[in-house]
Write an enzyme that holds these catalytic residues in place. Structure first.
Site, mmCIF file in Angstrom:
data_model
loop_
_atom_site.group_PDB
_atom_site.id
_atom_site.type_symbol
_atom_site.label_atom_id
_atom_site.label_comp_id
_atom_site.label_asym_id
_atom_site.label_seq_id
_atom_site.Cartn_x
_atom_site.Cartn_y
_atom_site.Cartn_z
ATOM 1 N N TYR A 166 48.865 -24.873 120.838
ATOM 2 C CA TYR A 166 48.139 -23.901 119.707
ATOM 3 C C TYR A 166 48.587 -22.371 120.090
ATOM 4 O O TYR A 166 49.471 -21.768 119.318
ATOM 5 C CB TYR A 166 46.676 -23.939 119.810
ATOM 6 C CG TYR A 166 45.952 -22.805 119.155
ATOM 7 C CD1 TYR A 166 46.123 -22.393 117.473
ATOM 8 C CD2 TYR A 166 45.168 -21.587 120.476
ATOM 9 C CE1 TYR A 166 45.019 -21.277 117.390
ATOM 10 C CE2 TYR A 166 45.516 -20.255 119.658
ATOM 11 C CZ TYR A 166 44.505 -20.498 118.252
ATOM 12 O OH TYR A 166 44.177 -19.302 117.402
ATOM 13 N N LYS A 170 51.192 -19.852 118.331
ATOM 14 C CA LYS A 170 51.173 -17.964 117.784
ATOM 15 C C LYS A 170 52.207 -17.385 118.815
ATOM 16 O O LYS A 170 52.570 -16.440 117.593
ATOM 17 C CB LYS A 170 50.107 -18.031 118.558
ATOM 18 C CG LYS A 170 48.586 -18.535 118.238
ATOM 19 C CD LYS A 170 48.877 -17.998 116.421
ATOM 20 C CE LYS A 170 47.629 -18.843 115.817
ATOM 21 N NZ LYS A 170 47.453 -18.322 114.601
#
Length: 221
Positions: A166, A170
């Site tokens: 994750y 980003k």
């Protein structure tokens, strides 16, 4: 003189952060038009905001209906949409979220939007939460000169786990937004905001849960 921002497209508009941002924007005189883009739009009777036009579209399928219409004529894009907005997202979801960011940038460039605001995460620097830093800084201290440290560890109630996919998606999203801004030669500006755990409703430290990974999830922040 650069023309002011008057119209804003919000991706992932039906999620927690999207709804909070829209609620704030509707009261601003300078914001004349808001396009709310999501894979599922709320029923017409529950929308109730004159400035807001909901459009159904999926950034994971950039050739699908609705996207060209949604981006047309907007001055700025705020990008919240993600396949899985939680730090324990697997690599398959993280890659899908990154693809959505790339598709958003392509659509924004084609529509000649002038600004992109990318919702990044504090997990991009998450590893510094646990490890002592250089130059005698205490754990958790951050400076602008530090390189990224994607991922962090937390106790999920059973064991200590670490999520990296994750946070990496980003970080790559940040780099993609800044690269597109450079490529545009000044026609587009990019802003990346590393957001912390923001729960539905009123957010505060007493309501925060360490993993930030609720058991029941939507695919939106």
């Amino acid at each position: 003189m650069t023309a002011p921002i008057r119209s804003i497209l919000v991706t992932g508009a039906g999620g927690n952060l999207g709804r909070k941002l829209i609620a704030g924007l509707v009261g601003q005189d300078w914001c004349e038009r808001i396009v709310a883009l999501d894979r599922t739009v709320p029923p017409a009777e529950s929308r109730g905001l004159a400035k807001v036009r909901w459009v159904e579209g999926d950034l994971g399928r950039p050739d699908g209906s609705g996207l060209r219409e949604a981006f047309a004529g907007v001055d700025a894009v705020v990008h919240f949409a993600a396949q899985n907005p939680y730090p324990d997202a697997p690599w398959t979801d993280a890659c899908a979220s990154f693809d959505m960011t790339l598709n958003m940038l392509a659509a924004a460039a084609q529509a000649r939007a002038r600004r992109v605001v990318f919702a990044s995460s504090n997990h991009v620097m998450g590893q510094y939460k646990d490890a002592p830093l250089a130059d005698g800084l205490a754990p958790g201290g951050l400076t602008t000169s530090l390189p990224p440290g994607p991922g962090t560890r937390w106790f999920n109630g059973r064991e200590v786990v670490q999520g990296v996919a994750y946070a990496t998606s980003k970080l790559m999203g940040e780099r993609a937004c800044l690269a597109e801004a450079r490529r545009s030669g000044g026609a587009l500006t990019g802003v990346c905001i590393r957001i912390g755990w923001c729960q539905p409703g009123r957010t505060g430290p007493r309501r925060s849960t360490p993993p930030a990974c609720p058991a029941r999830r939507s695919h939106r922040p």
